[in-house]
Design a protein around this motif. Sequence first.
Motif, PDB file in Angstrom:
ATOM      1  N   ARG A 507       0.808  -1.221   0.000  1.00  0.00           N
ATOM      2  CA  ARG A 507       0.000   0.000   0.000  1.00  0.00           C
ATOM      3  C   ARG A 507       0.845   1.277   0.000  1.00  0.00           C
ATOM      4  O   ARG A 507       0.342   2.335  -0.355  1.00  0.00           O
ATOM      5  CB  ARG A 507      -0.949   0.001   1.198  1.00  0.00           C
ATOM      6  N   SER A 508       2.077   1.145   0.332  1.00  0.00           N
ATOM      7  CA  SER A 508       2.924   2.340   0.339  1.00  0.00           C
ATOM      8  C   SER A 508       3.801   2.447  -0.901  1.00  0.00           C
ATOM      9  O   SER A 508       4.625   3.350  -1.011  1.00  0.00           O
ATOM     10  CB  SER A 508       3.808   2.336   1.588  1.00  0.00           C
ATOM     11  N   LYS A 509       3.614   1.520  -1.863  1.00  0.00           N
ATOM     12  CA  LYS A 509       4.494   1.447  -3.034  1.00  0.00           C
ATOM     13  C   LYS A 509       3.869   2.172  -4.226  1.00  0.00           C
ATOM     14  O   LYS A 509       2.677   2.021  -4.517  1.00  0.00           O
ATOM     15  CB  LYS A 509       4.778  -0.007  -3.418  1.00  0.00           C
ATOM     16  N   LEU A 510       4.724   2.960  -4.930  1.00  0.00           N
ATOM     17  CA  LEU A 510       4.294   3.661  -6.138  1.00  0.00           C
ATOM     18  C   LEU A 510       4.961   3.003  -7.342  1.00  0.00           C
ATOM     19  O   LEU A 510       6.180   2.883  -7.408  1.00  0.00           O
ATOM     20  CB  LEU A 510       4.679   5.141  -6.064  1.00  0.00           C
ATOM     21  N   VAL A 511       4.131   2.613  -8.326  1.00  0.00           N
ATOM     22  CA  VAL A 511       4.602   1.959  -9.551  1.00  0.00           C
ATOM     23  C   VAL A 511       4.478   2.929 -10.712  1.00  0.00           C
ATOM     24  O   VAL A 511       3.414   3.547 -10.907  1.00  0.00           O
ATOM     25  CB  VAL A 511       3.785   0.686  -9.860  1.00  0.00           C
ATOM     26  N   LEU A 512       5.571   3.082 -11.478  1.00  0.00           N
ATOM     27  CA  LEU A 512       5.509   3.821 -12.743  1.00  0.00           C
ATOM     28  C   LEU A 512       5.195   2.806 -13.836  1.00  0.00           C
ATOM     29  O   LEU A 512       6.017   1.948 -14.157  1.00  0.00           O
ATOM     30  CB  LEU A 512       6.836   4.526 -13.029  1.00  0.00           C
ATOM     31  N   LEU A 513       3.970   2.883 -14.391  1.00  0.00           N
ATOM     32  CA  LEU A 513       3.475   1.923 -15.373  1.00  0.00           C
ATOM     33  C   LEU A 513       3.579   2.527 -16.769  1.00  0.00           C
ATOM     34  O   LEU A 513       2.962   3.563 -17.042  1.00  0.00           O
ATOM     35  CB  LEU A 513       2.029   1.546 -15.050  1.00  0.00           C
ATOM     36  N   ALA A 514       4.340   1.879 -17.678  1.00  0.00           N
ATOM     37  CA  ALA A 514       4.519   2.383 -19.054  1.00  0.00           C
ATOM     38  C   ALA A 514       4.018   1.331 -20.045  1.00  0.00           C
ATOM     39  O   ALA A 514       4.523   0.204 -20.070  1.00  0.00           O
ATOM     40  CB  ALA A 514       5.979   2.697 -19.317  1.00  0.00           C
ATOM     41  N   ASP A 515       3.006   1.705 -20.850  1.00  0.00           N
ATOM     42  CA  ASP A 515       2.487   0.808 -21.894  1.00  0.00           C
ATOM     43  C   ASP A 515       1.746   1.648 -22.903  1.00  0.00           C
ATOM     44  O   ASP A 515       0.945   2.529 -22.520  1.00  0.00           O
ATOM     45  CB  ASP A 515       1.558  -0.254 -21.289  1.00  0.00           C
ATOM     46  N   ASP A 553      12.202  10.097  -6.344  1.00  0.00           N
ATOM     47  CA  ASP A 553      12.261   9.892  -4.900  1.00  0.00           C
ATOM     48  C   ASP A 553      10.991   9.216  -4.374  1.00  0.00           C
ATOM     49  O   ASP A 553      11.004   8.644  -3.275  1.00  0.00           O
ATOM     50  CB  ASP A 553      12.460  11.229  -4.172  1.00  0.00           C
ATOM     51  N   GLN A 554       9.888   9.333  -5.135  1.00  0.00           N
ATOM     52  CA  GLN A 554       8.633   8.720  -4.697  1.00  0.00           C
ATOM     53  C   GLN A 554       8.391   7.344  -5.353  1.00  0.00           C
ATOM     54  O   GLN A 554       7.689   6.498  -4.798  1.00  0.00           O
ATOM     55  CB  GLN A 554       7.437   9.628  -5.032  1.00  0.00           C
ATOM     56  N   ILE A 555       8.933   7.129  -6.556  1.00  0.00           N
ATOM     57  CA  ILE A 555       8.665   5.900  -7.311  1.00  0.00           C
ATOM     58  C   ILE A 555       9.504   4.755  -6.742  1.00  0.00           C
ATOM     59  O   ILE A 555      10.705   4.901  -6.494  1.00  0.00           O
ATOM     60  CB  ILE A 555       8.993   6.102  -8.817  1.00  0.00           C
ATOM     61  N   HIS A 556       8.837   3.614  -6.534  1.00  0.00           N
ATOM     62  CA  HIS A 556       9.513   2.436  -5.994  1.00  0.00           C
ATOM     63  C   HIS A 556       9.878   1.410  -7.065  1.00  0.00           C
ATOM     64  O   HIS A 556      10.784   0.596  -6.856  1.00  0.00           O
ATOM     65  CB  HIS A 556       8.623   1.743  -4.945  1.00  0.00           C
ATOM     66  N   LEU A 557       9.176   1.438  -8.205  1.00  0.00           N
ATOM     67  CA  LEU A 557       9.387   0.388  -9.215  1.00  0.00           C
ATOM     68  C   LEU A 557       8.874   0.861 -10.564  1.00  0.00           C
ATOM     69  O   LEU A 557       7.874   1.595 -10.627  1.00  0.00           O
ATOM     70  CB  LEU A 557       8.658  -0.892  -8.781  1.00  0.00           C
ATOM     71  N   VAL A 558       9.529   0.442 -11.642  1.00  0.00           N
ATOM     72  CA  VAL A 558       9.068   0.708 -13.017  1.00  0.00           C
ATOM     73  C   VAL A 558       8.549  -0.594 -13.607  1.00  0.00           C
ATOM     74  O   VAL A 558       9.274  -1.606 -13.643  1.00  0.00           O
ATOM     75  CB  VAL A 558      10.206   1.279 -13.889  1.00  0.00           C
ATOM     76  N   LEU A 559       7.299  -0.597 -14.064  1.00  0.00           N
ATOM     77  CA  LEU A 559       6.690  -1.736 -14.768  1.00  0.00           C
ATOM     78  C   LEU A 559       6.444  -1.294 -16.200  1.00  0.00           C
ATOM     79  O   LEU A 559       5.623  -0.412 -16.454  1.00  0.00           O
ATOM     80  CB  LEU A 559       5.383  -2.151 -14.100  1.00  0.00           C
ATOM     81  N   SER A 560       7.162  -1.891 -17.159  1.00  0.00           N
ATOM     82  CA  SER A 560       7.125  -1.376 -18.534  1.00  0.00           C
ATOM     83  C   SER A 560       6.917  -2.499 -19.553  1.00  0.00           C
ATOM     84  O   SER A 560       7.480  -3.590 -19.415  1.00  0.00           O
ATOM     85  CB  SER A 560       8.439  -0.653 -18.861  1.00  0.00           C
ATOM     86  N   ASP A 561       6.094  -2.177 -20.543  1.00  0.00           N
ATOM     87  CA  ASP A 561       6.022  -3.044 -21.725  1.00  0.00           C
ATOM     88  C   ASP A 561       7.373  -2.973 -22.432  1.00  0.00           C
ATOM     89  O   ASP A 561       8.104  -1.988 -22.327  1.00  0.00           O
ATOM     90  CB  ASP A 561       4.901  -2.552 -22.636  1.00  0.00           C
ATOM     91  N   VAL A 562       7.706  -4.030 -23.153  1.00  0.00           N
ATOM     92  CA  VAL A 562       8.991  -4.043 -23.860  1.00  0.00           C
ATOM     93  C   VAL A 562       8.880  -3.328 -25.197  1.00  0.00           C
ATOM     94  O   VAL A 562       9.693  -2.467 -25.537  1.00  0.00           O
ATOM     95  CB  VAL A 562       9.488  -5.491 -24.071  1.00  0.00           C
TER      96      VAL A 562
END
Length: 627
Positions: A507-515, A553-562
């Motif tokens: 709940r405290s994690k921010l994901v940068l989602l790229a697609d 500083d706020q983003i914890h993870l990047v989830l990206s399409d290839v």
Amino acid sequence: MNSQQFHSDADDTSLLAAIVDTAGSVILGLRPDQTIFAWNRAAELLYQTSREQAIGLDYVERFIAPEHRPFVSADIREVLAGKRTLNFEDDSILPDGSRRTLLWNVTRVVRADGTVQGIVAIGQDITERKEAEERFRVIFEHAQDGLLLSDQGGVIDCNPAALQILGLSDKEQLLGKRPALFSPSVQPDGLPSDAKSRALGAVTLSKGAHTFDWVHQRPDGQQVPVEVSVQHTALNGRRVSVVAWRDQTRRVELERERALIQERLDLAQKMEAVGQLAGGVAHDFNNLLAAIRNAVQLAIDELPEQVVAREDLDVALQTAERAAGLTRQLLAFSRQQPRTIDVLDLAAVVRDLMPLLRTSLPSGVSVRLAADTADARILADRSQIEQVVFNLVLNARDAMPNGGQVVISVWVDHVRQRVLMNVSDTGTGIDEGTRQRIFEPFFTTKPMGSGTGLGLSVVYGVITQAGGTVQVDSELGRGTTMRVSLPLTRGADRLTQAPSPDPAEDRSKLVLLADDEVSVRTTTRRLLERNGWRVMEASNGEEAFALFLAHRDQIHLVLSDVRMPGVDGVELARRVRSVLPEFPIVFFSGYDELEQSDVSELSNVPLVAKPFALNALLQVLRQAVAD
């Protein structure tokens, strides 16, 4: 005798002596004891001995080669005894040690009173001619091509190579016969050999020379392809044909091998092209399935347990899973399916599948495993190997509409360091035409709508990708055996279970989602948010990197399409890691594009295959953040 007659006789004698002395032929006279009494200028030049030196010498002992002396002496005695003029050859030895071959005409000399005075021999130096004949004989006898001389009556002469081509042992078997008699009744083009031979003979006669292909037949029935070259010429006033045969057996074999190699190359190229198309189609299709699956999952989560519509949505979800299975077959065929490579015991994998295989077969078809090995270890993706086994067994099932038995055998060839698996059935078997095409993509013998034609092409793709081979042995009415060979590995199992962090921590994690696919991006965001993650969206790599720089500083993870236009997922990962080298990144994609990209500088970047199960995605994300 008057003085005028005396002068006339003297003149004739002088003229005769001058003719003898200036003749181009060697002329010499020998007494019965073989001593020389006459020696002309040509003899002086040939034997390098003047007349004065030669008179009185034993000609045979002085000038004839040692191995010829007995025969020459015998010939001289026969002439002295009254035998008519002889034509014979001998080798003369010159003072400088060289040899010359002469052809002789020998005549007895008799006085008026009948007394035999000796012999006169006239010789022609035929050394150069003999050498030319010997050179021709060597070429003729030792040529690799068959050489023949023929006329209207048949073969006049031939060399050993011609006999070998026809499988004959004696020249007499061929002399006087037409070569076309040693041929099959029909040539490969379907024309009768006799009629075609006469037609080619007419063409050769009009052209003077001709080259063509022909097939001869040996007495044992073996056929020999040859290239025939014919040249007409004259010999002693009659027309003859000079014929050369070049054995084309090896050429035909090479052409057959080249045709087979080209056929395999064409198939490989076709499979590669179709594989690339299949991979691209599967990628796009998986994106659509991901959006559908996510949306259905969201809808299910919104509905209470007792709502009937949940059952309909469950059907939609199951159908999406079946569609995903079809894309997995496409990706396995195209060798682009995401893989988890582990050390597997092939016998154990098949043994674990046996209950499921038995339930997948009709009651009339039984399946049995023959595997007593404990070290059939291979390096492969377990799901793909399971798919190979399923496809082979189901293919065997389809070949036994009236029931039968499938036997799966697994063993290890330690000499060749291979793990071998045979899947044999007692079915109808496969004809040669089908056998040649059985691994082609989308080829099927089933009725329209009853099969995709991907089953065995997927087997081919998976096994080849794992460094193995797959072959088919089959005859109509005798069943089929599919033979799989894979490299034996000695490594230890690498299957590990990653610990799963507490979902409450998400709940405290921010994901940068790229697609770039809006539907996939939106539904994925909603699923993640529903499970406690915070999400920041980007429609491409350029936008995602800008957001990363602004909020790193706020983003914890990047989830990206290839695969994305412009800056793709791999380039985005490079840029992120250039700023923060160990930053958590997860890829998700319709197929394993990482294998096609240079990502040597990227480490610890897991890949989630679309369409994905929510729990699987969450586990990967949690593990990436925990690491």
